[in-house]
Design a protein around this motif. Structure first.
Motif, PDB file in Angstrom:
ATOM      1  N   TYR A  42       0.839  -1.192   0.000  1.00  0.00           N
ATOM      2  CA  TYR A  42       0.000   0.000   0.000  1.00  0.00           C
ATOM      3  C   TYR A  42       0.881   1.252   0.000  1.00  0.00           C
ATOM      4  O   TYR A  42       2.002   1.238   0.513  1.00  0.00           O
ATOM      5  CB  TYR A  42      -0.894   0.030   1.231  1.00  0.00           C
ATOM      6  N   LEU A  43       0.345   2.317  -0.542  1.00  0.00           N
ATOM      7  CA  LEU A  43       0.970   3.621  -0.430  1.00  0.00           C
ATOM      8  C   LEU A  43      -0.103   4.598   0.026  1.00  0.00           C
ATOM      9  O   LEU A  43      -0.990   4.960  -0.748  1.00  0.00           O
ATOM     10  CB  LEU A  43       1.586   4.074  -1.751  1.00  0.00           C
ATOM     11  N   GLN A  44      -0.029   4.984   1.287  1.00  0.00           N
ATOM     12  CA  GLN A  44      -0.949   5.987   1.825  1.00  0.00           C
ATOM     13  C   GLN A  44      -0.361   7.360   1.563  1.00  0.00           C
ATOM     14  O   GLN A  44       0.758   7.649   1.997  1.00  0.00           O
ATOM     15  CB  GLN A  44      -1.145   5.774   3.325  1.00  0.00           C
ATOM     16  N   MET A  45      -1.086   8.182   0.839  1.00  0.00           N
ATOM     17  CA  MET A  45      -0.598   9.503   0.452  1.00  0.00           C
ATOM     18  C   MET A  45      -1.463  10.570   1.107  1.00  0.00           C
ATOM     19  O   MET A  45      -2.666  10.647   0.830  1.00  0.00           O
ATOM     20  CB  MET A  45      -0.636   9.648  -1.074  1.00  0.00           C
ATOM     21  N   ASN A  46      -0.853  11.352   1.986  1.00  0.00           N
ATOM     22  CA  ASN A  46      -1.561  12.424   2.701  1.00  0.00           C
ATOM     23  C   ASN A  46      -1.000  13.777   2.292  1.00  0.00           C
ATOM     24  O   ASN A  46       0.117  13.873   1.770  1.00  0.00           O
ATOM     25  CB  ASN A  46      -1.413  12.227   4.204  1.00  0.00           C
ATOM     26  N   ARG A  47      -1.765  14.813   2.589  1.00  0.00           N
ATOM     27  CA  ARG A  47      -1.361  16.197   2.276  1.00  0.00           C
ATOM     28  C   ARG A  47      -0.850  16.284   0.840  1.00  0.00           C
ATOM     29  O   ARG A  47       0.237  16.832   0.583  1.00  0.00           O
ATOM     30  CB  ARG A  47      -0.325  16.679   3.280  1.00  0.00           C
TER      31      ARG A  47
END
Length: 115
Positions: free
Chosen positions: A78-83
């Motif tokens: 997974y790659l969680q991308m925030n902001r």
């Protein structure tokens, strides 16, 4: 050969979040990674994870905003991308490493961040 199937891209406003998934099948591999590419530019490294140990490494441009993880039971990264920022707009690819080389790649998923 490793088969990789990505999902989770899309359109998001600046400051928002997205999570990309990559399902792996086939032979073993040592690391899973995420890369991204924009038109006219070379593919650039984003993050990777040691599949057994879980240790991670990030490009400076995404450190503290993106998180790579894996679920060994589901053989998925997974790659969680925030902001998210408009500069994060790209086609994102997952990849598998074996013997020091990224030798298997997914088909890519588009991430678009609007300002």
């Amino acid at each position: 050969q490793v088969t990789l199937v990505e999902s989770g891209g899309g359109l998001v406003q600046a400051g928002g979040s997205l999570r990309l998934s990559c399902a792996f099948s086939g032979r073993v591999f040592s690391h899973a990674g995420w890369f991204r590419q924009t038109p006219g530019h070379e593919r650039e490294f984003v993050a990777d994870i040691n599949w057994l140990a879980g240790s991670t490494y990030y490009a400076d441009s995404v450190n503290d905003r993106f998180t790579i993880s894996r679920d060994k039971t589901r053989n998925t990264a997974y790659l969680q991308m925030n902001r998210l920022k408009p500069d994060d707009t790209a086609v994102y690819y997952c990849a598998a490493m074996w013997d020091g080389s990224w030798d298997s790649w997914g088909q890519g998923t588009q991430v678009t961040v609007s300002s």
